[in-house]
Structures are given as structure tokens and as C-alpha cells.
Design an enzyme around this catalytic site. Structure first.
Site, mmCIF file in Angstrom:
data_model
loop_
_atom_site.group_PDB
_atom_site.id
_atom_site.type_symbol
_atom_site.label_atom_id
_atom_site.label_comp_id
_atom_site.label_asym_id
_atom_site.label_seq_id
_atom_site.Cartn_x
_atom_site.Cartn_y
_atom_site.Cartn_z
ATOM 1 N N ARG A 1 46.396 33.345 50.980
ATOM 2 C CA ARG A 1 47.646 33.723 51.831
ATOM 3 C C ARG A 1 47.022 33.573 53.315
ATOM 4 O O ARG A 1 45.794 33.835 53.642
ATOM 5 C CB ARG A 1 47.968 35.265 51.430
ATOM 6 C CG ARG A 1 48.937 35.425 50.328
ATOM 7 C CD ARG A 1 50.329 34.848 50.441
ATOM 8 N NE ARG A 1 50.993 34.953 49.212
ATOM 9 C CZ ARG A 1 50.996 34.163 48.333
ATOM 10 N NH1 ARG A 1 50.421 33.195 48.106
ATOM 11 N NH2 ARG A 1 52.028 34.469 47.091
ATOM 12 N N HIS B 1 51.663 24.918 51.497
ATOM 13 C CA HIS B 1 51.622 25.888 50.569
ATOM 14 C C HIS B 1 52.126 25.334 48.917
ATOM 15 O O HIS B 1 52.994 25.487 48.312
ATOM 16 C CB HIS B 1 52.738 26.968 50.661
ATOM 17 C CG HIS B 1 52.551 28.413 50.016
ATOM 18 N ND1 HIS B 1 52.428 29.369 50.641
ATOM 19 C CD2 HIS B 1 52.137 28.398 48.719
ATOM 20 C CE1 HIS B 1 52.378 30.448 49.722
ATOM 21 N NE2 HIS B 1 52.127 29.858 48.636
HETATM 22 P P1 NDP Z 1 44.400 38.079 40.656
HETATM 23 O O1 NDP Z 1 44.991 39.563 40.997
HETATM 24 O O2 NDP Z 1 44.055 37.681 39.181
HETATM 25 O O3 NDP Z 1 42.725 38.357 40.979
HETATM 26 C C1 NDP Z 1 42.329 39.095 42.312
HETATM 27 C C2 NDP Z 1 40.966 38.852 42.781
HETATM 28 O O4 NDP Z 1 40.531 39.298 43.965
HETATM 29 C C3 NDP Z 1 40.273 39.780 41.689
HETATM 30 O O5 NDP Z 1 39.261 39.360 41.251
HETATM 31 C C4 NDP Z 1 40.309 41.173 42.602
HETATM 32 O O6 NDP Z 1 39.031 42.083 42.080
HETATM 33 C C5 NDP Z 1 39.852 40.473 43.906
HETATM 34 N N1 NDP Z 1 40.092 41.454 44.834
HETATM 35 C C6 NDP Z 1 41.375 42.160 45.292
HETATM 36 N N2 NDP Z 1 41.301 42.951 46.217
HETATM 37 C C7 NDP Z 1 39.920 42.767 46.613
HETATM 38 C C8 NDP Z 1 38.808 43.513 47.838
HETATM 39 N N3 NDP Z 1 39.582 44.327 48.525
HETATM 40 N N4 NDP Z 1 37.749 43.161 47.736
HETATM 41 C C9 NDP Z 1 37.163 42.084 46.749
HETATM 42 N N5 NDP Z 1 38.118 41.585 45.932
HETATM 43 C C10 NDP Z 1 39.110 41.839 45.737
HETATM 44 O O7 NDP Z 1 45.170 37.255 41.348
HETATM 45 P P2 NDP Z 1 45.106 35.518 41.070
HETATM 46 O O8 NDP Z 1 43.866 34.982 40.881
HETATM 47 O O9 NDP Z 1 46.058 35.292 40.284
HETATM 48 O O10 NDP Z 1 45.779 35.177 42.390
HETATM 49 C C11 NDP Z 1 45.133 35.472 43.769
HETATM 50 C C12 NDP Z 1 45.935 35.060 44.892
HETATM 51 O O11 NDP Z 1 46.175 33.579 45.058
HETATM 52 C C13 NDP Z 1 47.525 35.600 44.708
HETATM 53 O O12 NDP Z 1 47.589 36.754 45.063
HETATM 54 C C14 NDP Z 1 48.440 34.522 45.531
HETATM 55 O O13 NDP Z 1 48.217 35.142 47.012
HETATM 56 C C15 NDP Z 1 47.309 33.156 45.613
HETATM 57 N N6 NDP Z 1 48.237 32.155 45.185
HETATM 58 C C16 NDP Z 1 48.407 31.103 45.934
HETATM 59 C C17 NDP Z 1 48.996 29.868 45.648
HETATM 60 C C18 NDP Z 1 49.254 28.960 46.301
HETATM 61 O O14 NDP Z 1 49.760 28.009 46.016
HETATM 62 N N7 NDP Z 1 48.790 28.699 47.363
HETATM 63 C C19 NDP Z 1 49.705 29.798 44.194
HETATM 64 C C20 NDP Z 1 49.102 31.193 43.402
HETATM 65 C C21 NDP Z 1 48.617 32.175 44.030
HETATM 66 P P3 NDP Z 1 38.869 42.668 40.815
HETATM 67 O O15 NDP Z 1 38.689 41.710 39.790
HETATM 68 O O16 NDP Z 1 37.870 43.529 40.746
HETATM 69 O O17 NDP Z 1 40.504 43.437 40.641
HETATM 70 C C1 OXD Z 2 52.337 32.372 44.139
HETATM 71 C C2 OXD Z 2 52.309 31.093 45.299
HETATM 72 O O1 OXD Z 2 51.833 33.524 44.609
HETATM 73 O O2 OXD Z 2 53.035 30.267 44.778
HETATM 74 O O3 OXD Z 2 52.479 32.144 43.108
HETATM 75 O O4 OXD Z 2 51.878 31.519 46.594
#
Ligand code: NDP
Ligand code: OXD
Length: 310
Positions: A226, A274
């Protein structure tokens, strides 16, 4: 009972076809044509207008048509206690890992420099003493659904891979660490840093003057999570001073990226709109399977922990 589609992003008719395919006999309404709101128990949403879901008093499931939920959770009128499921789909994960690999390799193999020489028809070999992938470390911030797969595939490309998460993780061939107090050491070892964190109050602005200062000079940054993770002025300063050699950016604080934003023209920035990992209609099966589970009284999958914000 009925479903409602609340999104301006994709054509509702595309999703209607998917509902007909996966949930024959179910009624799909399209916001703002709510009809009898009492009949609606499932909302399929992507960035719904704030307050829209409050109008649905019998909601039992909010299904987010994307992975990130920060916008949804930002609705001050979001109904409390209604489970929120998010999109987790192998095809989305595969798209993201492909994008991440593209960004990392573009930066580490200096493609932008070579494209510049190509435009000038110059045969210039930079980096004659380039280190092989096994001597370069790529760090992945966030080891969730997307980060884990990206880390695994970067490892398969031969890179040393490190990963950072909130809670302890164990992944084969990934040096994992967790917690804020490990962030400086984590960033300090990386030749490329990939952000795949959710946007939460803890992670907003995590790429800032201080954390950029912990990174190696010339680091490559890939942000596909993001825009809110980055303090733009701090990143631009680091780029201008060559402390960051490439910022490969898919997401921005303001989207669409304003026409006068410096990222558009900065020679060390790659902008994509995006599109790193798009929600495709073919992913509807995963989302609608949760509706079947709801109807069957089975536990829902891919639920968001609203207390953590992801
Ligand atoms: P998940 O919820 O599966 O994973 C999030 C990860 O981030 C976990 O490992 C979590 O730790 C870690 N995390 C969260 N908070 C913290 C923190 N404060 N400090 C350290 N680590 C942290 O999310 P996804 O992998 O499915 O997706 C990640 C992001 O990708 C989405 O939220 C979205 O914003 C973005 N995205 C962007 C897209 C695009 O097209 N650009 C498409 C899809 C997603 P823990 O494992 O310990 O819980
Ligand atoms: C998502 C994205 O969060 O597309 O799925 O950014």
C-alpha cells in the site's frame, strides 16, 4: 436470503455470472438497489462507500473482493461483529510473486540503467563485478499469504532471502525474524527490500527517513502493498541522494497517482498503476465458497482479525 455487490471497481454483471455459476438459485443485488435490506445476509465488497454496510441489518458475512482490508476497516460505520473474509487465492499469490520478482530483478540487474544506454545506442557494461544472486539478500517485509510465496520464489531464483513479520515464523531457507526491535538489523542486511505488509496503524509510514537510513546504500525497494507504507518525501530524498537505487512502486498514497507527482518522472522510479495482483472473476470460487460454508453452518475461511487490522 440474498447477496449484495457493493463495488464500483468491476462490472457487477461479471460477478452476477460468477454467483449464478457457483451459487445457482442465489439472488444477487447490486448497490445501491438494496430492496428489502432485511433479506441481505452477505455483502461482496471492494471499497464500499462508507456507511453502506450499516444499512444492512442482517449481514452475516462481509466478503472483501481483495486481499487488503484497510479501506473497509476504515469505515466508521462498519457493522460491528460481522465476520469479514478476504481474498486469498493462489492465482493472486502467483501474480504478486511474479511482480515482486520483476521488481527485484529490474533493480538488482540494473535494467533501468541499461535501458538508458540502449536509448543512446551505447554498449556500456556496468557492474562487471556483479555478485551472483546467492551473495545478495532480498528481504520481504510481511510473511503472510503473499510474502511467503514471494520469499520462496525469490529463494528459487537463488537469492538469499530474509523475512520479517509481526509474530515468529519458520520458513525453509528464509532467515525469519519478527518484531519492531529486529527491523533495523533486518533492513541492514538487504540488497533489495520488498514490502508486502498490510496497512495498519503499526505499519503506516514504515518506509521513512529513519528506516531508509537503516538500509544499505543503493538498496532496491519494491512496494506492492500500500502507498501508505511509504513517506513519499523521505523516499524521494533517498532516491535523489542515490541511497535508494530503484523504487519499483505499484501503490501510492494517492491513487491514481496525481499527474504532477515526482514519481512519474523520477529516473529511479518505476510506476505501475496498482496492478501487481489483480482480483480476477476466476477467483470468485474462493470467495463464494465461504457463502456456501455460511449457509452450511461451517467455519468461515480467511477471516480478518479486526483487532490486528489484517
Ligand atoms: P497477510 O495478512 O496474509 O500477511 C500479512 C503479513 O504482514 C503477515 O506475515 C504479518 O505478520 C505481517 N505483519 C502485519 N503487521 C505487521 C507488523 N506490525 N510488523 C511486522 N509484520 C507485520 O496479507 P497478504 O500477504 O495476503 O497481503 C499483504 C498486503 O498486500 C495486503 O494487505 C494488501 O495491502 C497488499 N496487496 C496488494 C496488491 C496489489 O495489487 N498491489 C494485491 C493484493 C494485496 P504475522 O504473520 O506475524 O501475522
Ligand atoms: C488487494 C489489492 O488488496 O488489489 O487485493 O490491492
Amino acid at each position: 436470503m440474498a447477496l449484495i455487490y457493493v463495488s464500483a471497481w468491476a462490472d457487477a454483471e461479471v460477478w452476477r455470472r460468477q454467483v449464478t455459476l457457483h451459487l445457482p438459485g442465489e439472488e444477487l443485488r447490486v448497490w445501491p438497489d438494496v430492496g428489502d435490506a432485511e433479506a441481505i445476509d452477505v455483502a461482496l465488497v471492494w471499497r464500499p462507500p462508507f456507511g453502506a454496510l450499516r444499512m444492512l441489518p442482517r449481514l452475516k458475512l462481509i466478503a472483501n473482493l481483495g486481499a487488503g482490508v484497510e479501506y473497509l476497516l476504515g469505515d466508521p460505520d462498519l457493522p460491528k461483529g460481522v465476520p469479514i473474509a478476504r481474498l486469498v487465492d493462489p492465482a493472486m499469490t502467483a501474480q504478486m510473486s511474479e511482480y515482486v520478482a520483476l521488481g527485484v530483478m529490474t533493480g538488482l540487474r540494473k535494467l533501468i540503467d541499461y535501458q538508458g544506454f540502449q536509448r543512446e545506442r551505447r554498449w556500456v557494461e556496468i557492474d562487471r563485478d556483479i555478485a551472483p544472486p546467492g551473495e545478495r539478500t532480498v528481504g520481504v517485509l510481511g510473511l503472510g499469504e503473499l510474502g511467503r510465496d514471494a520469499a520462496r520464489k525469490l529463494g528459487a531464483l537463488g537469492y538469499r532471502v530474509a523475512g520479517w513479520s509481526r509474530t515468529r515464523k519458520r520458513l525453509a531457507r528464509v532467515r525469519c525474524c519478527h518484531g519492531r526491535d529486529r527491523l533495523a538489523a533486518f533492513l541492514g542486511q538487504c540488497d533489495a527490500v520488498v514490502c508486502l505488509l498490510p496497512l495498519t496503524p503499526e505499519t503506516r509510514g514504515i518506509i521513512n527517513r529513519e528506516t531508509l537510513g537503516w538500509m544499505k546504500p543503493g538498496v532496491v525497494l519494491v512496494n506492492a502493498a500500500r502507498g501508505g507504507h511509504v513517506v513519499d518525501a523521505d523516499l524521494l530524498a533517498a532516491l535523489d541522494e542515490d541511497r535508494v537505487s530503484l523504487a519499483f512502486l505499484d501503490v501510492f498514497n494517492d491513487e491514481p497517482l496525481p499527474a504532477d507527482h515526482r514519481y512519474w518522472s523520477h529516473p529511479r522510479v518505476v510506476v505501475t498503476p496498482h496492478v501487481a495482483a489483480l482480483t480476477l472473476p476466476s477467483m470468485a470460487g474462493q470467495i463464494l465458497a465461504n457463502v456456501k460454508r455460511l449457509r452450511a453452518g461451517q467455519p468461515l475461511l480467511n477471516l480478518v482479525d479486526t483487532s490486528q487490522g489484517y
